[in-house]
Structures are given as C-alpha cells and as structure tokens.
Design a protein around this motif. Sequence first.
Motif, PDB file in Angstrom:
ATOM      1  N   SER A 104       0.826  -1.201   0.000  1.00 38.59           N
ATOM      2  CA  SER A 104       0.000   0.000   0.000  1.00 38.59           C
ATOM      3  C   SER A 104       0.863   1.255   0.000  1.00 38.59           C
ATOM      4  CB  SER A 104      -0.930  -0.014   1.220  1.00 38.59           C
ATOM      5  OG  SER A 104      -1.764   1.113   1.231  1.00 38.59           O
ATOM      6  N   GLU A 105       1.893   1.251   0.829  1.00 36.70           N
ATOM      7  CA  GLU A 105       2.805   2.395   0.914  1.00 36.70           C
ATOM      8  C   GLU A 105       3.509   2.643  -0.423  1.00 36.70           C
ATOM      9  OE1 GLU A 105       6.996   3.551   3.165  1.00 36.70           O
ATOM     10  OE2 GLU A 105       5.754   1.937   3.973  1.00 36.70           O
TER      11      GLU A 105
ATOM     12  N   GLN B 141       1.163   4.103  -3.130  1.00 37.80           N
ATOM     13  CA  GLN B 141       0.927   5.520  -2.873  1.00 37.80           C
ATOM     14  C   GLN B 141       2.138   6.358  -3.283  1.00 37.80           C
ATOM     15  OE1 GLN B 141      -1.761   7.121  -1.669  1.00 37.80           O
ATOM     16  NE2 GLN B 141      -3.061   5.365  -1.250  1.00 37.80           N
TER      17      GLN B 141
ATOM     18  N   GLN C   5       2.259   6.640  -7.097  1.00 37.71           N
ATOM     19  CA  GLN C   5       1.226   7.564  -7.566  1.00 37.71           C
ATOM     20  C   GLN C   5       1.707   9.007  -7.413  1.00 37.71           C
ATOM     21  OE1 GLN C   5      -3.000   6.956  -6.354  1.00 37.71           O
ATOM     22  NE2 GLN C   5      -2.263   5.057  -5.458  1.00 37.71           N
ATOM     23  N   HIS C   6       2.295   9.282  -6.266  1.00 40.73           N
ATOM     24  CA  HIS C   6       2.773  10.625  -5.973  1.00 40.73           C
ATOM     25  C   HIS C   6       3.894  11.031  -6.939  1.00 40.73           C
ATOM     26  CE1 HIS C   6       3.899  14.104  -3.499  1.00 40.73           C
ATOM     27  NE2 HIS C   6       5.150  13.689  -3.582  1.00 40.73           N
TER      28      HIS C   6
ATOM     29  N   ARG D  45      -4.352   3.561  -8.774  1.00 39.76           N
ATOM     30  CA  ARG D  45      -5.392   3.856  -7.780  1.00 39.76           C
ATOM     31  C   ARG D  45      -6.308   2.648  -7.580  1.00 39.76           C
ATOM     32  NH1 ARG D  45      -5.129   9.034 -10.268  1.00 39.76           N
ATOM     33  NH2 ARG D  45      -6.737   8.460 -11.772  1.00 39.76           N
TER      34      ARG D  45
ATOM     35  N   SER E 192      -4.443   0.088  -5.565  1.00 35.58           N
ATOM     36  CA  SER E 192      -4.346   0.552  -4.178  1.00 35.58           C
ATOM     37  C   SER E 192      -5.658   0.305  -3.431  1.00 35.58           C
ATOM     38  CB  SER E 192      -4.002   2.041  -4.170  1.00 35.58           C
ATOM     39  OG  SER E 192      -3.786   2.499  -2.864  1.00 35.58           O
TER      40      SER E 192
ATOM     41  N   GLU F 114      -3.427   4.552   6.653  1.00 32.65           N
ATOM     42  CA  GLU F 114      -3.176   5.413   5.511  1.00 32.65           C
ATOM     43  C   GLU F 114      -1.687   5.737   5.444  1.00 32.65           C
ATOM     44  OE1 GLU F 114      -5.106   6.368   3.071  1.00 32.65           O
ATOM     45  OE2 GLU F 114      -6.726   5.162   3.919  1.00 32.65           O
TER      46      GLU F 114
END
Length: 205
Positions: free
Chosen positions: A104-105, A108, A111-112, A135, A138, A154
């Motif tokens: 998950s990390e 993210q 994506q960033h 997305r 994720s 999160e």
Amino acid sequence: MSPLLIAALLCSLLAVSTSAPVQFSPQDGFSQHVELAKSLTKKLLSEIPTVHHSCVGAEGLSLEPSAEAKNLEYIMAALAIPAAPRLAPISETHTPAMSLGRISEGLQLHQHLLQEVKEKLKCSEKLTPLLADLRDLSAQVHKVQQLAQLTPSEPQVQSSSLSSRLTGDYEVQVATHLILQQLRSFGQDVFRSLRHILTHSALGA
C-alpha cells in the motif's frame, strides 16, 4: 460467586486478550480479492513498457539494465527519487500484514511520483491510464487488508519535492525513466508477495 473472584476472573481475561498476538484471519472472499489484485498488478506491469516507449525518448534510457545507466549516476543522485518499500518473502519476521502495508505504501509513493513528473511531461495523457490502474490496485489492496481483518493504515507519503528538481526536459525524461523502472521492479515484487500471501492463507497459517 464472590465479587473478589469475579474481579480476579475479569483481570485474567483482560490479561489474555491484551497479550494475544494479532491473528491473520482472512474472511470469505479473501482469495478472490487477492487474485483480483494480482490481475491488476499484471495489467499494470504490461502497461509500463508502453508508457516508457511513449514518454522516454532520450538515448540510453531503456527499461532493461544497460551500460549507459552508469552515465546517469550524477543525475540520479541529484533527483533523489525515494526508493520503493522492500518486500520480503512471508516469514515469522515478515508477516502478510507487513507485506500488505508496504504494498500500500509503495503504490501511494509511485502515484505521488508519477503525478509530479506528469506535470512536466509533454505526453502527460499517456500517464493517465497508468495512474488510474495504480489507484484501482491501491483500493483493491485496501479491500484485501479489510478482508484479512487488518486495520488499513493510511500511508504517510512525504512530499519528495521532485518537481522542483526537474529543471530541464532531459531531467524530466530521466526521472520518468527511473520511476517507471522502479515501479516495474516493485510491481514484480508485489505480484510475488500477493502469491505468497495467497499460499499462506490457503495453508491456514
């Protein structure tokens, strides 16, 4: 039963409940959602070469390792692109919960990073489907965490300020190349980790 005995029993139950380790207990439908996450990962991996071909035209920037990569070391250091989380095989020290958290990390993070280079790329529309799939994957990993009765946290992705270091077209191309290369390697690790998690849950461990 005397109040003292009741109090003693309650204390004993509380001690047992607080000392018990968190169990990895998948619910019904867990395997199907892990399989779906694997399919999304495979789709993501299949798109990366196409995006790379469309957006990275500078000579020597290939997804495959090459001798020219040594010449990029000074730019790589200057760009300071954050590394992906490390995904180890499932073991006593690296649990399915840890793998899902790091997956998950990592999703993210990428994506960033892709969003940052997208603002500078001339072929920014080519990144849109890839970002959408990131997305989706994720969200699917989040669902897998829920079905494993884990509390998804999160990920706190710190701003890398990468866009401020992209001062020219060549730097943008190198950054895009490095991010896609890292995402492909991370995606391959994600696929293996999901397969291990599926095997682990099937064994009832």
